[in-house]
Write an enzyme that holds these catalytic residues in place. Structure first.
Site: not given
Ligand code: AMP
Length: 211
Positions: A13, A88, A156, A167
């Site tokens: 994405k 999410r 990360r 996840r």
């Molecule tokens: P991402 O970089 O989008 O994979 O996000 C990394 C982490 O940030 C996720 O595993 C969640 O812990 C947190 N996170 C990001 N976006 C959201 C969201 N919309 N709702 C809740 N947690 C989020």
């Protein structure tokens, strides 16, 4: 153009969003990036979010909804945006609907678990500038060093094996129901995200009538 990019972690994405942003001038809003920034700064939000993020859990809805609403109220969002990683959960989607923001299209990136694990476990990120590499698919010129700013690349915490599995489970349980939610609004288009970046980009551009 106001878009939502939906899909499991590792579906691409963020990568496709960056390419669409470069050609359209709309902005990418990644709640993951905004939260990582807050953690790096050590803000109150960052302190609350950090442990959830490292374990691969979702940050509580109320924190993320406030963060997103503040961000989309900024002037650079007027021309349009791509929400990458938000919503999410169903409550996040409802909050967005209730705030009166009209979404033009939801792009649903469909990706196999095998591809996701391969992409996430090999992903390396620059702690300084956020550039993303992959040990096999997009290797940096010099191993472990960012091509853009020469800082060290890291893995990360949430790209480590236990967090990846968590996840994926979190995605299935809390985020996948959004597919039905947006299908019911007749607003969803599916993309095969098992392809390479070029294929995935082309299909996304076609779905958005950008080519
Ligand atoms: P991402 O970089 O989008 O994979 O996000 C990394 C982490 O940030 C996720 O595993 C969640 O812990 C947190 N996170 C990001 N976006 C959201 C969201 N919309 N709702 C809740 N947690 C989020």
């Amino acid at each position: 153009m106001r878009l939502i990019f939906l899909g499991p972690p590792g579906a691409g994405k963020g990568t496709i969003a960056k390419r669409i942003v470069a050609e359209t001038g709309i902005v990418q809003i990644s709640t993951g990036d905004l939260l990582r920034e807050a953690v790096k700064k050590g803000s109150a939000l960052g302190k609350q979010a950090q442990q959830f993020m490292e374990a691969g859990e979702l940050v509580p809805d109320r924190l993320v909804i406030d963060l997103l609403q503040e961000r989309i109220a900024e002037p650079d969002c007027e021309a349009g945006f791509i929400l990458d990683g938000f919503p999410r959960t169903i409550p996040q989607a409802e909050a967005l609907d209730n705030s009166g923001v009209k979404i033009d299209k939801v792009v649903n990136f469909i990706c196999s678990e095998q591809t996701i694990i391969q992409r996430l476990s090999g992903r390396r990120t620059c702690k300084e500038c956020g550039a993303i590499f992959h040990v096999e698919n997009i290797p940096p010129k010099k191993e472990g060093i960012c091509d853009r700013c020469s800082f060290a690349l890291i893995q990360r915490e949430d790209d480590k094996p236990e967090a990846i599995l968590n996840r994926l489970q979190v995605y299935k349980k809390q985020t996948e129901p959004l597919i039905g939610y947006y299908k019911a609004q007749d607003n969803l288009v599916d993309i095969n995200a098992n392809q390479d970046v070029a294929g995935c980009l082309r299909d996304t551009q076609m779905a958005l009538s950008l080519v």
